[in-house]
Design an enzyme around this catalytic site. Structure first.
Site, mmCIF file in Angstrom:
data_model
loop_
_atom_site.group_PDB
_atom_site.id
_atom_site.type_symbol
_atom_site.label_atom_id
_atom_site.label_comp_id
_atom_site.label_asym_id
_atom_site.label_seq_id
_atom_site.Cartn_x
_atom_site.Cartn_y
_atom_site.Cartn_z
ATOM 1 N N SER A 298 1.514 -1.094 0.008
ATOM 2 C CA SER A 298 0.340 -0.300 0.278
ATOM 3 C C SER A 298 0.925 0.805 -0.175
ATOM 4 O O SER A 298 0.285 2.115 -0.679
ATOM 5 C CB SER A 298 -0.888 0.001 0.572
ATOM 6 O OG SER A 298 0.063 -0.112 2.059
ATOM 7 N N CYS A 299 2.029 1.410 0.418
ATOM 8 C CA CYS A 299 2.401 2.396 1.101
ATOM 9 C C CYS A 299 3.694 2.863 0.336
ATOM 10 O O CYS A 299 4.767 3.522 -0.124
ATOM 11 C CB CYS A 299 2.969 2.746 1.762
ATOM 12 S SG CYS A 299 4.117 2.039 3.109
ATOM 13 N N GLY A 300 4.673 1.791 -0.695
ATOM 14 C CA GLY A 300 5.990 2.117 -1.321
ATOM 15 C C GLY A 300 6.745 1.991 -0.209
ATOM 16 O O GLY A 300 6.680 1.678 0.964
#
Length: 291
Positions: free
Chosen positions: A128-130
């Site tokens: 989701s956030c990298g």
């Protein structure tokens, strides 16, 4: 008729679900996008004195794993081009059977000296956030991003409207699961060049960039990128490293994404859907034919 798209069986799973509609409950089979960890290891050093280290663990949809690893290495500044990468393989020396296709090793050229402090950071990326910690535009400049072209490419504004439909039509796995991000590379005329899907939008883009790296297409100075979600700073950074001058997103850009794109000279379009979109910076690349 276009050729059928091959979907690796590891890219999806079948599950039994109970469907509830009003007071009715039925049992059916459903298809889910697979999500599994991928450990990226890197080998470096002169012949006979090679060292190996774990660089990253990312949650991804299995498939195009070598492209994902190559794109990640490029966008993180570990390599600067195809000449720095000898190849990528699945590690044969894993301890558990379930790790066999979930651990890859990228072998750098013997003459390539990686930035060891970067290797020691041991990134963790989630679907989701990298990559965490990339909070400054200066850090991206330090990765030696190529200068984006200042004379084009020029894109007819009407072409941007057409991209989401063309992207969705090529998303074979999304049609099966409904749960994947996509990154698609187009020509300025709207021709689809490359598309990759993944549970992580940053992974989808790394796969596209990795594919372009292996095909020796970099820098991608004459392309338009469409991402299926929002335009984050990280996606702008990765696109800049690959030399992509136009980034369009189905969702909204963040403030840092727009600030970075303004600094890099990248055109950013957001909310590209339902025959509308906003242009946030460097709108000069959008020109109708004859203007």
């Amino acid at each position: 008729m276009s050729a059928p798209v091959f979907l690796p069986p590891t890219s999806y799973d079948y599950v039994t679900v109970h469907k509830v509609q009003g007071s009715d409950v039925t049992t059916a089979s459903d298809v889910l996008a697979a999500e599994e960890p991928l450990e990226i290891r890197v080998g470096y050093g002169p012949t006979g004195q090679r060292e190996h280290r774990t660089l990253s663990i990312t949650m991804r949809t299995p498939g195009h794993d070598f492209e994902l690893a190559a794109g990640f290495l490029l966008t993180e500044g570990i390599i600067r081009g195809r000449q720095d990468l000898h190849g990528v393989i699945y590690c044969p020396d894993v301890e558990k059977e379930e790790e066999r296709e979930n651990v890859v090793r990228a072998e750098l050229a013997p003459t390539t000296t990686p930035d060891l402090p970067r290797l020691e950071r041991h990134f963790y990326t989630s679907s989701s956030c990298g990559v965490c910690g990339k909070t400054s535009i200066e850090a991206v400049h330090a990765a030696a991003c190529p200068v984006l072209p200042k004379a084009g490419p020029y894109v007819d504004p009407a072409v941007i409207h057409q991209l989401p439909e063309r992207q969705r039509a090529a998303q074979a796995l999304f049609e099966q699961t409904g749960g994947l991000h996509a990154a698609a590379l187009f020509s300025p005329e709207g021709e689809l060049l490359l598309l990759r899907e993944d549970v992580g939008r940053h992974n989808a883009l790394d796969k596209v960039i990795g594919a372009a790296l292996f095909q020796e297409l970099l820098p991608l100075n004459n392309t338009v990128l469409l991402v299926s979600g929002r335009a984050s700073f990280e996606l702008v950074q990765k696109a800049a490293v690959a030399g992509i001058p136009v980034l369009a997103a189905v969702g909204a850009p963040s403030s840092l994404a727009v600030s970075a794109a303004q600094d890099f000279g990248m055109t950013v379009c957001g909310f590209v859907r339902q025959n509308r979109y906003n242009v946030y910076c460097h709108e000069w690349r959008l020109r109708r034919e004859g203007e």
